[in-house]
Design an enzyme around this catalytic site. Structure first.
Site, PDB file in Angstrom:
ATOM      1  N   HIS A 167      35.390  38.013  44.788  1.00 30.26           N
ATOM      2  CA  HIS A 167      36.652  38.663  44.399  1.00 30.26           C
ATOM      3  C   HIS A 167      37.229  38.010  43.145  1.00 30.26           C
ATOM      4  O   HIS A 167      37.694  38.710  42.229  1.00 30.26           O
ATOM      5  CB  HIS A 167      37.647  38.573  45.552  1.00 30.26           C
ATOM      6  CG  HIS A 167      39.018  39.052  45.214  1.00 30.26           C
ATOM      7  ND1 HIS A 167      39.439  40.346  45.417  1.00 30.26           N
ATOM      8  CD2 HIS A 167      40.088  38.398  44.660  1.00 30.26           C
ATOM      9  CE1 HIS A 167      40.687  40.475  45.011  1.00 30.26           C
ATOM     10  NE2 HIS A 167      41.115  39.308  44.549  1.00 30.26           N
ATOM     11  N   GLU A 168      37.185  36.687  43.091  1.00 30.53           N
ATOM     12  CA  GLU A 168      37.713  35.999  41.906  1.00 30.53           C
ATOM     13  C   GLU A 168      36.845  36.271  40.682  1.00 30.53           C
ATOM     14  O   GLU A 168      37.360  36.394  39.561  1.00 30.53           O
ATOM     15  CB  GLU A 168      37.816  34.499  42.177  1.00 30.53           C
ATOM     16  CG  GLU A 168      38.653  34.134  43.400  1.00 30.53           C
ATOM     17  CD  GLU A 168      40.046  34.725  43.353  1.00 30.53           C
ATOM     18  OE1 GLU A 168      40.563  34.956  42.247  1.00 30.53           O
ATOM     19  OE2 GLU A 168      40.622  34.970  44.437  1.00 30.53           O
ATOM     20  N   HIS A 171      37.885  39.421  38.979  1.00 34.03           N
ATOM     21  CA  HIS A 171      38.966  39.277  38.000  1.00 34.03           C
ATOM     22  C   HIS A 171      38.415  38.793  36.654  1.00 34.03           C
ATOM     23  O   HIS A 171      38.905  39.205  35.595  1.00 34.03           O
ATOM     24  CB  HIS A 171      40.015  38.289  38.521  1.00 34.03           C
ATOM     25  CG  HIS A 171      40.881  38.838  39.614  1.00 34.03           C
ATOM     26  ND1 HIS A 171      41.686  39.946  39.442  1.00 34.03           N
ATOM     27  CD2 HIS A 171      41.070  38.429  40.904  1.00 34.03           C
ATOM     28  CE1 HIS A 171      42.340  40.195  40.562  1.00 34.03           C
ATOM     29  NE2 HIS A 171      41.990  39.287  41.469  1.00 34.03           N
ATOM     30  N   GLU A 243      44.014  44.239  42.122  1.00 36.12           N
ATOM     31  CA  GLU A 243      43.394  43.690  43.322  1.00 36.12           C
ATOM     32  C   GLU A 243      42.372  44.660  43.903  1.00 36.12           C
ATOM     33  O   GLU A 243      41.310  44.245  44.372  1.00 36.12           O
ATOM     34  CB  GLU A 243      44.466  43.354  44.362  1.00 36.12           C
ATOM     35  CG  GLU A 243      45.426  42.264  43.936  1.00 36.12           C
ATOM     36  CD  GLU A 243      44.714  40.964  43.608  1.00 36.12           C
ATOM     37  OE1 GLU A 243      43.774  40.592  44.335  1.00 36.12           O
ATOM     38  OE2 GLU A 243      45.095  40.328  42.608  1.00 36.12           O
TER      39      GLU A 243
END
Length: 651
Positions: A167-168, A171, A243
């Site tokens: 998930h990071e 980004h 997100e």
């Protein structure tokens, strides 16, 4: 999306962010001018108009704080990069750790960097955070920093940790980081007035508040609250949709939705128990960067609802999932070391760090060098023990929930060597996801810190509702008799718990001592001396002493004889009585509690001094010190300095 499209989208989002920031600054300036104008009219109702440059000065001050603060913070973040944000949140960089969980994190980061075709960031761990969370920060590939909490390492399996890290990396791939860093600086500027006002309102180190500073701080806080609210809305408006995109990227990198989906479910479970919150005060400022920010209303939340994120990731809204500590051992290979040993050399540890010596040199080691190595190894082991104690103590003192505090209190009272009590505690701790961590932290405490922690916790619970205190007492009784018997140690803990939970606010004793005309315990009447003898006989079993060579007296009677001689009793033909049973102990304790406070203090001092006099090498055991401290508590008597020093030795 191609590179130029990425650049165009990033520039568009940056322009939108700056426009929103400009709108908020204008609105904040107008609101503060209006507020100050109303205050001026209330203070000077007869005045005509406003002073010269009134609105211009107000506007200049607001712009100085907000815009100037945002510019300064932007420069700081550019100079420090993502590592500055990681250090700000208490992160510690890991490069080649001995801890298997941290090695697993490094390996997962390498794997996700390959899967996402992104650069490998520096890796940090927030070792004081038990919540499941993480974030990535930085301006470019040169200063990326990925940070996760210790709770994520200890409560996520490998697939789930991959989902969090992926998930990071989402980004990073979507070029969200420069926008997040700019937003962090702008929000910091918007909330600067509010934060400065709160600072002025806080008491100084002596607990005193300057009235004028407090009044100025109140005005700034009230006006700056609008800026704080505007900053939160700005974060929420910009962050939510990003997100969803990062979640989708995580599924693309890991090729499964189970990892990230289970992470979100575990966070959801933590939220339902009011646990899992990040403790660092700066966590709220970087809320938009975190994997998830618990505890915020939907209007101000920087992330979508967890149920909606789970539905999009898993295809349906799955129920919350408990996030218990990992019990299976983790085995992970190390990253390759930066340095390697020279051919034919062995590693040696000295005061300067790790060095390499010839293999032949080890055969000529002298006894002195061996002794030095042993001393150094012992010192390093003790330093690690102290570090573990401080870390555990810091985590335990952050527990605030009723269930957390009750389980912590039971863990402090529990005998670690009693298997029945441990099994009972394991069953009761299942109602809390991090219950096992509480017990691990209690067992990591130094023995000298268990009793002070028990007193701190019972002092807090003494003001709790009666139903909560009754539940604590009930659970403690069930714990202590889990093995079918009540030991002398258990009974002393039980009496101390009830005494402290029944204390009046402010620490005043419940029992009002009678007024006696005796100036010393040697003047006690025979009836009162009998109660002191019974209580001393019970306490004698906690005084371990070496056996006398002549074998005339048992070890415990040596201490008892000396104490009773101070009480004026002739010990020539006297034998220590049998320790009282439960009813006899309570009866004797109630009688001694009615002595004057001076006599009780002298009695406790006598117990402590004789315990030191007859202990091996003049050092109290931890069990002896705890028993004496509990008796002092039961008699509402301050600790003698000799006993208090036992608990200050390692602080």
């Amino acid at each position: 999306m191609r590179f130029r499209q990425h650049q165009g989208a990033a520039q568009t989002r940056t322009i939108q962010l700056m426009l929103w920031f400009g709108v908020l600054v204008v609105a904040l300036t107008l609101a503060i001018n209006l507020l100050l104008a109303l205050v001026y009219k209330l203070v000077v109702p007869t005045g005509f108009g406003f002073p010269n440059l009134f609105f211009e000065t107000n506007t200049a001050v607001v712009l100085l704080f907000v815009v100037g603060g945002a510019i300064v913070e932007t420069q700081r973040l550019r100079a420090g990069g993502g590592a500055r944000v990681a250090h700000w949140l208490g992160g510690v960089e890991v490069t080649d750790p001995d801890d298997a969980l941290e090695r697993r994190l490094l390996n997962v980061v390498d794997e996700m960097a390959i899967a996402s075709a992104q650069p490998v960031p520096r890796v940090f761990v927030m070792r004081r955070e038990d919540a499941i969370n993480g974030f990535v920060a930085g301006w470019s590939a040169d200063d990326l920093a990925l940070t996760v909490t210790r709770g994520a390492l200890e409560r996520l399996n490998r697939a789930e940790l991959q989902g969090l890290v992926a998930h990071e990396f989402g980004h990073i791939k979507e070029d969200d980081l420069p926008l997040s860093m700019r937003m962090l600086a702008l929000v910091w500027g918007l909330s600067l007035i509010h934060g400065y006002g709160q600072t002025l309102m806080r008491p100084n180190q002596d607990g005193q508040v300057n009235p004028l500073a407090w009044l100025v701080g109140l005005v700034l806080t009230a006006a700056g609250w609008l800026g704080w609210l505007a900053g939160r809305i700005l974060q929420a408006a910009i962050s939510r949709q990003r997100e969803f995109l990062a979640d989708a990227s995580a599924i693309q990198f890991t090729r499964t939705s189970d990892g990230l989906g289970n992470v979100l479910r575990k966070i959801w479970h933590d939220q339902k128990l009011l646990a899992g919150r990040m403790q660092h005060p700066a966590a709220e400022m970087v809320a938009a960067m975190l994997l998830h920010e618990p505890g915020q209303t939907h209007l101000l939340a920087c992330h979508p609802r967890l149920s909606e994120r789970i539905r999009r990731v898993c295809g349906t809204v799955l129920p919350p999932l408990p996030a218990r500590l990992l019990r299976e051992p983790v085995s992970e290979p190390r990253r390759p070391r930066a340095t390697t040993a020279p051919e034919g050399a062995l590693a040696a540890v000295n005061d300067g760090g790790l060095t390499w010596v010839s293999a032949g040199a080890t055969t000529s080691a002298t006894p002195a060098s061996v002794q030095h190595d042993l001393i150094q190894a012992h010192s390093e082991g003790w330093s690690a023990r102290l570090h573990a104690d401080r870390e555990a103590l810091a985590r335990l003192q952050r527990l605030q929930g009723p269930t957390e505090q009750r389980l912590l209190l039971l863990a402090l009272m529990m005998d670690p060597a009693n298997g029945a009590e441990r099994r009972w505690w394991d069953v009761r701790s299942q109602e809390l996801t991090h219950g096992a961590r509480i017990l691990d932290d209690v067992q990591a405490l130094l023995p000298q810190h268990r009793m002070p922690e028990f007193e701190r916790l019972t002092a807090q619970l003494a003001g709790a509702p009666i139903a909560q205190r009754r539940q604590v007492v009930h659970d403690a009784r069930e714990l202590l008799r889990a093995d079918g018997r009540i030991s002398p140690r258990d009974r002393l803990w039980w009496l101390t718990l009830r005494h402290r939970l029944n204390a009046q606010p402010g620490g005043a004793p419940l029992i009002l001592p009678l007024t006696h005309h005796h100036e010393d315990i040697s003047d006690l009447p025979e009836a009162e001396r009998a109660y002191v003898a019974a209580l001393s006989a019970y306490l004698a079993r906690f005084i371990p002493m070496p056996e006398r060579a002549d074998g005339v007296h048992p070890a415990s009677q040596v201490w008892y004889d000396q104490v009773m001689q101070r009480c004026g009793e002739d010990m020539a033909d006297t034998v220590m009585p049998q320790p009282p049973d439960a009813d006899g102990l309570v009866h004797a304790l109630s009688a001694v509690q009615e002595l004057g406070w001076v006599l009780r203090a002298i009695l406790v001092k006598s117990w402590v001094e004789e315990a030191f006099n007859h202990s091996p090498q003049g050092l109290l055991s931890d069990e002896t010190a705890d028993a004496l401290r509990m008796c002092a508590c039961l008699l509402d008597t301050p600790l003698p300095p000799m006993l208090e020093a036992h608990y200050r030795a390692t602080r």
